[in-house]
Design a protein around this motif. Structure first.
Motif, PDB file in Angstrom:
ATOM      1  N   CYS A   9      16.135 -58.575 -36.596  1.00 26.86           N
ATOM      2  CA  CYS A   9      14.960 -57.787 -36.195  1.00 26.86           C
ATOM      3  C   CYS A   9      14.667 -57.870 -34.706  1.00 26.86           C
ATOM      4  N   SER A  10      15.607 -58.427 -33.931  1.00 25.65           N
ATOM      5  CA  SER A  10      15.388 -58.439 -32.480  1.00 25.65           C
ATOM      6  C   SER A  10      15.316 -57.014 -31.953  1.00 25.65           C
ATOM      7  N   MET A  11      14.458 -56.788 -30.964  1.00 25.93           N
ATOM      8  CA  MET A  11      14.392 -55.462 -30.312  1.00 25.93           C
ATOM      9  C   MET A  11      15.640 -55.228 -29.445  1.00 25.93           C
ATOM     10  N   ARG A  12      16.363 -56.329 -29.147  1.00 29.18           N
ATOM     11  CA  ARG A  12      17.550 -56.199 -28.297  1.00 29.18           C
ATOM     12  C   ARG A  12      18.805 -56.079 -29.147  1.00 29.18           C
ATOM     13  N   GLN A  13      19.699 -55.186 -28.722  1.00 29.21           N
ATOM     14  CA  GLN A  13      21.026 -55.138 -29.345  1.00 29.21           C
ATOM     15  C   GLN A  13      21.957 -56.028 -28.527  1.00 29.21           C
ATOM     16  N   ASP A  14      21.862 -55.922 -27.190  1.00 29.10           N
ATOM     17  CA  ASP A  14      22.739 -56.725 -26.324  1.00 29.10           C
ATOM     18  C   ASP A  14      21.995 -57.965 -25.860  1.00 29.10           C
ATOM     19  N   GLY A  15      22.661 -59.085 -25.913  1.00 28.98           N
ATOM     20  CA  GLY A  15      22.070 -60.318 -25.383  1.00 28.98           C
ATOM     21  C   GLY A  15      21.146 -61.015 -26.368  1.00 28.98           C
ATOM     22  N   SER A  16      21.042 -60.508 -27.579  1.00 28.33           N
ATOM     23  CA  SER A  16      20.155 -61.143 -28.558  1.00 28.33           C
ATOM     24  C   SER A  16      20.807 -62.409 -29.109  1.00 28.33           C
ATOM     25  N   ASP A  42      19.088 -53.703 -40.233  1.00 27.96           N
ATOM     26  CA  ASP A  42      18.685 -53.921 -38.846  1.00 27.96           C
ATOM     27  C   ASP A  42      17.276 -53.367 -38.643  1.00 27.96           C
ATOM     28  N   LEU A  43      16.291 -54.238 -38.767  1.00 31.52           N
ATOM     29  CA  LEU A  43      14.890 -53.796 -38.630  1.00 31.52           C
ATOM     30  C   LEU A  43      14.535 -53.515 -37.168  1.00 31.52           C
ATOM     31  N   GLY A  44      15.329 -54.078 -36.247  1.00 31.77           N
ATOM     32  CA  GLY A  44      15.089 -53.805 -34.828  1.00 31.77           C
ATOM     33  C   GLY A  44      15.506 -52.381 -34.484  1.00 31.77           C
ATOM     34  N   ALA A  45      16.694 -51.989 -34.948  1.00 27.15           N
ATOM     35  CA  ALA A  45      17.210 -50.638 -34.643  1.00 27.15           C
ATOM     36  C   ALA A  45      16.552 -49.582 -35.528  1.00 27.15           C
ATOM     37  N   SER A  46      16.252 -49.956 -36.758  1.00 28.53           N
ATOM     38  CA  SER A  46      15.658 -48.990 -37.704  1.00 28.53           C
ATOM     39  C   SER A  46      14.407 -49.590 -38.334  1.00 28.53           C
ATOM     40  N   PRO A 102       8.356 -60.978 -35.094  1.00 33.72           N
ATOM     41  CA  PRO A 102       8.266 -59.564 -34.704  1.00 33.72           C
ATOM     42  C   PRO A 102       7.506 -58.749 -35.755  1.00 33.72           C
ATOM     43  N   SER A 103       6.737 -57.788 -35.297  1.00 30.52           N
ATOM     44  CA  SER A 103       5.928 -56.998 -36.237  1.00 30.52           C
ATOM     45  C   SER A 103       6.812 -56.211 -37.206  1.00 30.52           C
ATOM     46  N   VAL A 104       8.046 -55.889 -36.791  1.00 31.77           N
ATOM     47  CA  VAL A 104       8.932 -55.162 -37.719  1.00 31.77           C
ATOM     48  C   VAL A 104       9.307 -56.040 -38.923  1.00 31.77           C
ATOM     49  N   LEU A 105       9.376 -57.346 -38.697  1.00 29.35           N
ATOM     50  CA  LEU A 105       9.677 -58.246 -39.824  1.00 29.35           C
ATOM     51  C   LEU A 105       8.429 -58.424 -40.693  1.00 29.35           C
TER      52      LEU A 105
END
Ligand SMILES: Cc1cc2nc3c(=O)[nH]c(=O)nc-3n(C[C@H](O)[C@H](O)[C@H](O)COP(=O)(O)O)c2cc1C
Length: 213
Positions: A9-16, A42-46, A102-105
């Motif tokens: 659920c990270s907002m980052r794809q790279d460097g997470s 992927d709760l960060g991407a979607s 994260p709020s998405v989680l």
């Protein structure tokens, strides 16, 4: 078929950092279990929409049939619930955001924490007990025992409480990576060795968890 549900659920794809460590767990689990099922969310991407009244009421009234609004609302929660029920092992990657999750989680927990999953009495059995849960956290700072920020850790105790109320705390492991901001915030540069050791330990720990599972 034994199933791994892998959630990031990270907002980052790279460097997470959480994505890196859960990715190592998932990759090695899949190599060790080539005929098992793997599901990735992927709760960060979607991100999923926040729970609303229609979704909650729909969950309560399922047996009685749903009107159009509630059917639409339930169509968001239902696949998440099915996915969770079908999993035997769950690996969650959770960055610390503002001392918590994260709020998405949180939105995901709000949808899967339904009455059928709730544990009524401490240690009683429920629909989700018997699963194995691994939580990989990453924090920019350090929150371990004895650190000045220990009392600001609302992430691990909160996750433990959320998982406990749906019976996912019985076989639960946390793996933490701390001081991740040491490599990007100049004021924290002195903590780079701690960050590196913490990351290396986390990699070792998730590898061990694949082997014991
Ligand atoms: C919105 C936001 C809030 C954050 N809040 C905190 C915080 O309260 N405490 C902390 O130690 N780090 C905080 N961080 C840093 C992240 O926990 C850290 O960068 C972590 O590595 C993020 O996970 P990721 O590497 O998987 O993206 C925050 C980062 C962001 C983007």
């Amino acid at each position: 078929m034994p199933t791994l549900l892998h959630i990031d659920c990270s907002m980052r794809q790279d460097g997470s950092v959480t994505r890196e460590i859960t990715g190592i767990f998932a990759e090695e689990w899949r190599q060790a279990n080539p005929d098992h099922t793997y599901v990735y969310r992927d709760l960060g991407a979607s991100p999923i929409p926040h729970v609303d009244e229609a979704s909650v009421v729909a969950g309560l009234l399922l047996q009685e049939g749903l009107n159009e609004d509630r059917r639409r609302a339930w169509s968001v929660s239902e696949p998440l619930i099915k996915e969770l029920r079908a999993a035997d092992t769950i690996v969650l990657g959770v960055p610390m955001y503002n001392y918590s999750i994260p709020s998405v989680l949180k939105a995901w927990f709000d949808r899967v924490t339904v009455k059928e999953h709730m544990i009524q009495e401490p240690m009683s059995e429920g629909l989700l007990t018997g699963k194995r849960t691994i939580v990989v956290t990453a924090r920019g700072g350090a929150y371990g025992p004895g650190t000045p920020r220990e009392r600001y850790d609302f992430q691990m105790p909160y996750l433990r409480a959320l998982l406990e109320q749906i019976g996912l705390d019985r076989n639960l492991e946390f793996v933490h990576v701390e001081m991740t901001l040491a490599h990007s915030v100049p004021a924290l540069e002195q903590f780079k060795p701690i960050a590196d050791t913490s990351r290396e330990e986390a990699v070792k720990n998730v590898r061990k968890l694949v082997l014991v599972g």
